[in-house]
Design an enzyme around this catalytic site. Structure first.
Site: not given
Length: 254
Positions: A152, A156
């Site tokens: 994650y 991002k």
């Protein structure tokens, strides 16, 4: 008149959570909104609830063919797109040493490659029109890494970097590209995780100087600001955090 009267906005992952709040804000401001989401039944129900100015389309942003089919439906209905919000994302959690390759691949496919697919497909039309705004929903985890979120955080961080490249490259064509870094926002999913004990609200609150979790409409307000050329026409390539002061304060260890 609202800044979005007569404009068309596309919101990926728009049937639930942050995406739903963003779609609702655009609709309240007079826009026509294409709500894209991976589950056909969910997106159809959301479009019915959002009203006549909303168009619901099933779309898996990780699949280029799916993105192009959805875009064709959007352009067939609305002719052009003024705003794209890349919001769709997933967040599997687990120890880095045992994190599966499948989970890694799926996270990057949705969170990063999905932004590439949608930005390129809708960006081409914006470049041709000479105007447009793209707002990417990144995360404070793009710059403030948390344990057990390897894929994650990496995905991002890549979104923020992509935002900066596209902003520089497409500025001469009248297309602005910005990213938002939400902190801990109390969506239904986060609220459920807190209730079930898989997330600890007390730790989130310790890390947030304003002393509460964020609200989905507060992220939606930031998106509307960055999407409106009258309010933010000189803003592109930015990473705009909506985190209650989290990044200024630092991580509280789990």
């Amino acid at each position: 008149m609202s800044g979005f009267d007569g404009r068309t906005c596309v919101v990926t992952g728009g049937a639930r959570g942050l995406g739903r709040a963003i779609a609702e804000r655009f609709l309240a401001d007079g826009a026509r909104v294409a709500v894209l989401d991976v589950d056909a039944a969910t997106v159809a129900a959301a479009a019915d609830e959002l009203g006549d100015a909303a168009l619901g389309i099933q779309c898996d942003v990780s699949d280029r063919n799916s993105v192009e089919r959805a875009a064709a439906a959007v352009f067939d209905e609305f002719a052009s797109v003024d705003v794209l919000v890349n919001n769709a994302g997933i967040n599997p959690i687990g120890p880095s040493e045992s994190f599966s390759v499948d989970e890694w691949d799926r996270t990057l496919a949705v969170n990063t490659t999905g932004v590439f697919h949608c930005s390129q497909v809708y960006g081409r039309q914006m470049i041709e029109a000479g105007a447009g705004a793209i707002v990417n929903i990144a995360s404070i985890n793009a710059r403030s890494s948390w344990p057990r979120r390897l894929a994650y955080c990496a995905s991002k961080a890549a979104v923020v970097s992509m935002t900066e490249v596209l902003a520089v490259e497409w500025a001469p064509h009248g297309v602005r590209v910005n990213a938002i870094g939400p902190g801990v926002i109390k969506t239904d999913l986060v609220a459920r995780a807190i209730e079930e004990g898989s997330s600890r609200e007390d730790l989130y609150l310790q890390g947030t100087p304003v002393g509460r979790l964020g609200r989905p409409n507060e992220v939606a307000n930031a998106v509307a600001f960055l999407a409106d050329p009258e309010l933010s026409g000189f803003t592109t390539g930015s990473f705009f955090v909506v985190d209650g002061g989290w990044m200024a304060n630092g991580w509280v260890d789990e």
